[in-house]
Design a protein around this motif. Structure first.
Motif, PDB file in Angstrom:
ATOM      1  N   LYS A 111      24.783 -14.060 -41.775  1.00 21.44           N
ATOM      2  CA  LYS A 111      24.175 -14.808 -42.542  1.00 21.44           C
ATOM      3  C   LYS A 111      23.127 -15.570 -42.367  1.00 21.44           C
ATOM      4  O   LYS A 111      21.990 -15.597 -42.992  1.00 21.44           O
ATOM      5  N   VAL A 114      20.197 -12.904 -41.705  1.00 17.98           N
ATOM      6  CA  VAL A 114      19.659 -12.164 -42.938  1.00 17.98           C
ATOM      7  C   VAL A 114      19.575 -13.267 -44.171  1.00 17.98           C
ATOM      8  O   VAL A 114      18.763 -12.735 -45.098  1.00 17.98           O
ATOM      9  N   PRO A 118      22.587  -9.492 -49.718  1.00 15.59           N
ATOM     10  CA  PRO A 118      22.126  -8.905 -51.059  1.00 15.59           C
ATOM     11  C   PRO A 118      23.270  -8.433 -51.829  1.00 15.59           C
ATOM     12  O   PRO A 118      24.282  -7.953 -51.233  1.00 15.59           O
ATOM     13  N   ASP A 123      19.505  -2.940 -52.865  1.00 14.19           N
ATOM     14  CA  ASP A 123      19.135  -4.085 -52.007  1.00 14.19           C
ATOM     15  C   ASP A 123      19.858  -4.297 -50.585  1.00 14.19           C
ATOM     16  O   ASP A 123      19.292  -4.620 -49.457  1.00 14.19           O
ATOM     17  N   GLN A 124      21.121  -3.909 -50.700  1.00 17.53           N
ATOM     18  CA  GLN A 124      21.991  -3.871 -49.535  1.00 17.53           C
ATOM     19  C   GLN A 124      21.511  -2.843 -48.512  1.00 17.53           C
ATOM     20  O   GLN A 124      21.367  -2.913 -47.531  1.00 17.53           O
ATOM     21  N   THR A 127      18.035  -3.757 -47.080  1.00 19.11           N
ATOM     22  CA  THR A 127      17.873  -4.882 -45.811  1.00 19.11           C
ATOM     23  C   THR A 127      18.597  -4.434 -44.604  1.00 19.11           C
ATOM     24  O   THR A 127      18.307  -4.475 -43.610  1.00 19.11           O
ATOM     25  N   TRP A 128      19.959  -3.460 -44.859  1.00 18.08           N
ATOM     26  CA  TRP A 128      20.382  -2.901 -43.723  1.00 18.08           C
ATOM     27  C   TRP A 128      19.453  -1.967 -43.170  1.00 18.08           C
ATOM     28  O   TRP A 128      19.343  -1.792 -41.745  1.00 18.08           O
ATOM     29  N   ARG A 130      16.064  -2.422 -42.765  1.00 17.50           N
ATOM     30  CA  ARG A 130      15.172  -2.923 -41.917  1.00 17.50           C
ATOM     31  C   ARG A 130      15.966  -3.326 -40.574  1.00 17.50           C
ATOM     32  O   ARG A 130      15.349  -3.189 -39.625  1.00 17.50           O
TER      33      ARG A 130
END
Length: 221
Positions: A111, A114, A118, A123-124, A127-128, A130
């Motif tokens: 946390k 990132v 999300p 969004d999860q 983000t993952w 990336r």
């Protein structure tokens, strides 16, 4: 400066194993049908039998399926593996589910890197992804990715093999009891491959997060 060779893609690396699976299915279908045929007729009758043509037709089912497999999108293949119609990719549950059950992942440290996790599946996954782009060359990440693609593609291919073999068997007039035996074997094969794909897909997601947590940000010189 020497020219570096471009490494083959993960799907290309998996192609040999995929073809071995197809070859095994072709041999199995052929042996089962041929064995049945020999118990039903003499060699002379078999030489002129439409059943032999049926065997050849059914045996080509796995080969036909290979060329149809690319019609499935990545999302469709993931849907087949995870048995979901919505939010089918494992990255859709990266932070809300898979990060929490992996003892290697320090949630507080993740946390801190990132930000707040999300919430929405989209969004999860974004983000993952990336994080995956950042660590895709890591051995544990690339190996898990390769295994996930292998089992995912093999599972979706098995679905097509099952369908094509059933259609070919029906057109060839193969007895229903024999068709049921072949289809039953293919269903077992699919379940095994789908569960393997599911497990390796989850591990792939978790490995990316675990590597991100362990990454201290230093670059090798």
């Amino acid at each position: 400066m020497a020219k570096t060779e471009r490494s083959p893609s993960l799907k290309t690396q998996n192609s040999k194993a995929i073809w071995l699976l197809v070859a095994a299915d072709v041999v199995t279908v052929t042996l089962v049908l041929t064995g049945f045929a020999f118990t039903q007729a003499s060699l002379t009758e078999l030489a002129h039998s439409a059943f032999i043509r049926g065997i050849l037709l059914a045996a080509t089912g796995p080969l036909i399926a290979v060329f149809l497999n690319d019609l499935f999108s990545s999302d469709a293949k993931a849907s087949i593996v995870f048995w979901r119609l919505k939010d089918v990719l494992p990255g859709h549950r990266a932070f809300s589910k898979y990060a929490e059950v992996d003892a290697r992942i320090d949630l507080a440290a993740l946390k801190a890197k990132v930000g707040e996790f999300p919430q929405s599946p989209r969004d999860q996954n974004a983000t993952w992804y990336r994080l995956y782009q950042k660590h895709q060359s890591n051995v544990s990440v690339s190996d898990a990715h390769k295994r996930f693609l292998l089992f995912r593609d093999s599972a979706s291919l098995t679905v097509l093999i099952t369908i094509v073999t059933w259609v070919a068997g029906a057109l060839a007039g193969i007895p229903l009891s024999l068709q049921a035996m072949l289809l039953g074997g293919l269903v077992v094969q699919f379940v095994w491959l789908a569960l393997s794909a599911r497990n390796t897909g989850i591990r792939f997601v978790q490995n990316v997060l675990a590597v991100e947590v362990a990454d201290d940000g230093r670059k090798k010189k």
